[in-house]
Design an enzyme around this catalytic site. Sequence first.
Site, PDB file in Angstrom:
ATOM      1  N   LYS A 103      51.137 -44.962  25.726  1.00  0.00           N
ATOM      2  CA  LYS A 103      50.510 -44.196  26.830  1.00  0.00           C
ATOM      3  C   LYS A 103      50.444 -45.056  28.087  1.00  0.00           C
ATOM      4  O   LYS A 103      51.362 -45.817  28.365  1.00  0.00           O
ATOM      5  CB  LYS A 103      49.130 -43.686  26.388  1.00  0.00           C
ATOM      6  CG  LYS A 103      49.214 -42.893  25.077  1.00  0.00           C
ATOM      7  CD  LYS A 103      48.000 -42.087  24.785  1.00  0.00           C
ATOM      8  CE  LYS A 103      48.198 -41.358  23.472  1.00  0.00           C
ATOM      9  NZ  LYS A 103      47.133 -40.457  23.146  1.00  0.00           N
ATOM     10  N   SER A 157      44.855 -39.752  15.855  1.00  0.00           N
ATOM     11  CA  SER A 157      43.918 -40.671  15.199  1.00  0.00           C
ATOM     12  C   SER A 157      44.459 -41.249  13.897  1.00  0.00           C
ATOM     13  O   SER A 157      43.711 -41.419  12.930  1.00  0.00           O
ATOM     14  CB  SER A 157      42.551 -39.999  14.990  1.00  0.00           C
ATOM     15  OG  SER A 157      41.981 -39.647  16.245  1.00  0.00           O
ATOM     16  N   GLY A 173      43.160 -39.174  19.959  1.00  0.00           N
ATOM     17  CA  GLY A 173      42.245 -40.086  20.641  1.00  0.00           C
ATOM     18  C   GLY A 173      40.775 -39.802  20.358  1.00  0.00           C
ATOM     19  O   GLY A 173      39.897 -40.327  21.030  1.00  0.00           O
ATOM     20  N   ASN A 219      53.058 -44.848  20.590  1.00  0.00           N
ATOM     21  CA  ASN A 219      52.976 -44.286  21.944  1.00  0.00           C
ATOM     22  C   ASN A 219      51.918 -45.089  22.699  1.00  0.00           C
ATOM     23  O   ASN A 219      50.728 -44.900  22.483  1.00  0.00           O
ATOM     24  CB  ASN A 219      52.584 -42.804  21.835  1.00  0.00           C
ATOM     25  CG  ASN A 219      52.325 -42.168  23.190  1.00  0.00           C
ATOM     26  OD1 ASN A 219      52.593 -42.776  24.233  1.00  0.00           O
ATOM     27  ND2 ASN A 219      51.795 -40.950  23.181  1.00  0.00           N
ATOM     28  N   HIS A 257      54.326 -34.006  25.002  1.00  0.00           N
ATOM     29  CA  HIS A 257      53.049 -34.525  24.505  1.00  0.00           C
ATOM     30  C   HIS A 257      51.906 -33.665  25.054  1.00  0.00           C
ATOM     31  O   HIS A 257      51.969 -33.193  26.185  1.00  0.00           O
ATOM     32  CB  HIS A 257      52.881 -35.988  24.928  1.00  0.00           C
ATOM     33  CG  HIS A 257      51.728 -36.644  24.246  1.00  0.00           C
ATOM     34  ND1 HIS A 257      50.431 -36.478  24.692  1.00  0.00           N
ATOM     35  CD2 HIS A 257      51.661 -37.414  23.140  1.00  0.00           C
ATOM     36  CE1 HIS A 257      49.627 -37.132  23.866  1.00  0.00           C
ATOM     37  NE2 HIS A 257      50.337 -37.712  22.924  1.00  0.00           N
ATOM     38  N   GLU A 288      49.125 -34.398  26.217  1.00  0.00           N
ATOM     39  CA  GLU A 288      48.538 -34.863  27.481  1.00  0.00           C
ATOM     40  C   GLU A 288      49.380 -34.389  28.660  1.00  0.00           C
ATOM     41  O   GLU A 288      48.856 -34.106  29.734  1.00  0.00           O
ATOM     42  CB  GLU A 288      48.382 -36.394  27.446  1.00  0.00           C
ATOM     43  CG  GLU A 288      47.208 -36.784  26.555  1.00  0.00           C
ATOM     44  CD  GLU A 288      47.356 -38.124  25.846  1.00  0.00           C
ATOM     45  OE1 GLU A 288      48.232 -38.925  26.210  1.00  0.00           O
ATOM     46  OE2 GLU A 288      46.568 -38.353  24.905  1.00  0.00           O
ATOM     47  N   GLU A 301      50.918 -32.802  16.441  1.00  0.00           N
ATOM     48  CA  GLU A 301      49.768 -33.514  16.976  1.00  0.00           C
ATOM     49  C   GLU A 301      48.672 -32.517  17.375  1.00  0.00           C
ATOM     50  O   GLU A 301      48.670 -32.016  18.502  1.00  0.00           O
ATOM     51  CB  GLU A 301      50.179 -34.322  18.214  1.00  0.00           C
ATOM     52  CG  GLU A 301      51.185 -35.408  17.928  1.00  0.00           C
ATOM     53  CD  GLU A 301      51.028 -36.595  18.871  1.00  0.00           C
ATOM     54  OE1 GLU A 301      50.881 -37.711  18.378  1.00  0.00           O
ATOM     55  OE2 GLU A 301      51.017 -36.386  20.093  1.00  0.00           O
TER      56      GLU A 301
HETATM   57  P1  PGA Z   1      45.987 -41.342  18.960  1.00  0.00           P
HETATM   58  O1  PGA Z   1      47.140 -40.688  19.860  1.00  0.00           O
HETATM   59  O2  PGA Z   1      46.662 -42.017  17.800  1.00  0.00           O
HETATM   60  O3  PGA Z   1      45.299 -42.325  19.872  1.00  0.00           O
HETATM   61  O4  PGA Z   1      45.100 -40.244  18.533  1.00  0.00           O
HETATM   62  C1  PGA Z   1      48.263 -40.097  19.285  1.00  0.00           C
HETATM   63  C2  PGA Z   1      49.181 -39.558  20.352  1.00  0.00           C
HETATM   64  O5  PGA Z   1      48.678 -39.067  21.366  1.00  0.00           O
HETATM   65  O6  PGA Z   1      50.419 -39.603  20.226  1.00  0.00           O
END
Ligand code: PGA
Length: 253
Positions: free
Chosen positions: A12, A214, A174, A10, A96, A98, A168
């Site tokens: 982003k 992460s 993140g 992803n 997601h 976010e 997630e």
């Molecule tokens: P990350 O994000 O690996 O940077 O923690 C995962 C995601 O949001 O899909």
Amino acid sequence: MPRTKFIAGNWKMFTTAQSGRELAAAVVKGCAGWSRVRVAVCPPFPYLNVVGEVIRGTPVALGAQNVYPADEGAFTGEVSPAMLKDVGCRYVIVGHSERRHILGETDPLISSKVQVALTSGLDVILCVGETIFQRKSGQTEAVLDTQLTGGLRGVKGDQAERLTIAYEPVWAIGTGVNATPDQAQESHLFIRRRCADLLGPEIAANLTIQYGGSVKPENAASIMAQPDVDGALVGGASLKADSFLAIVRAAMA
Ligand code: PGA
């Protein structure tokens, strides 16, 4: 039949046309000759085409990060499932955290996205996960239950074959703090059981459930060694070919 592991990157709101093209080319090169893992990259909308051209005809699939639940219409700024198919997307990420927490997406909206995307022939990666407050106050399973029940409302058995769930935990995204393998397994098992109730035991047994939050080369193998963890949705570590490919390699172990 053991479930095939699925690693999706992803990206982003990162990359440029040029860096996206280079990253995709490096992923394709690194994945050459590997067939035991499903791999996808999900660039930002403006780069779907350029990245799609790089990966066309290779085992690396294209995914989008969002979709609007209508075929076409006066929806300024939105993108339809047909448009995603048109530029070569196989997958779309829906729900997601976010989008839930920053853009205010609700379970009913997410549910309509899941349904329209599946009906349009896209494969859906539906994201679910609890916040740190919800985990600490013992609500993890209730939150997952609500998100699964809401998000999967109306999904039919034959469509569910094109569904992936990504667990997630919001506190792991993140942050550099990943769920432990045991925490991931506990939630994945809960998700599989709930999906058995919602979609049927056979669909649930074959369902791909990715872990996200992460994921790095150092923790990928131990998390994916858990019996109900079938791959990873990777954010930060998918922006560098080396780390993404190391995670793909870990999925083959
Ligand atoms: P990350 O994000 O690996 O940077 O923690 C995962 C995601 O949001 O899909």
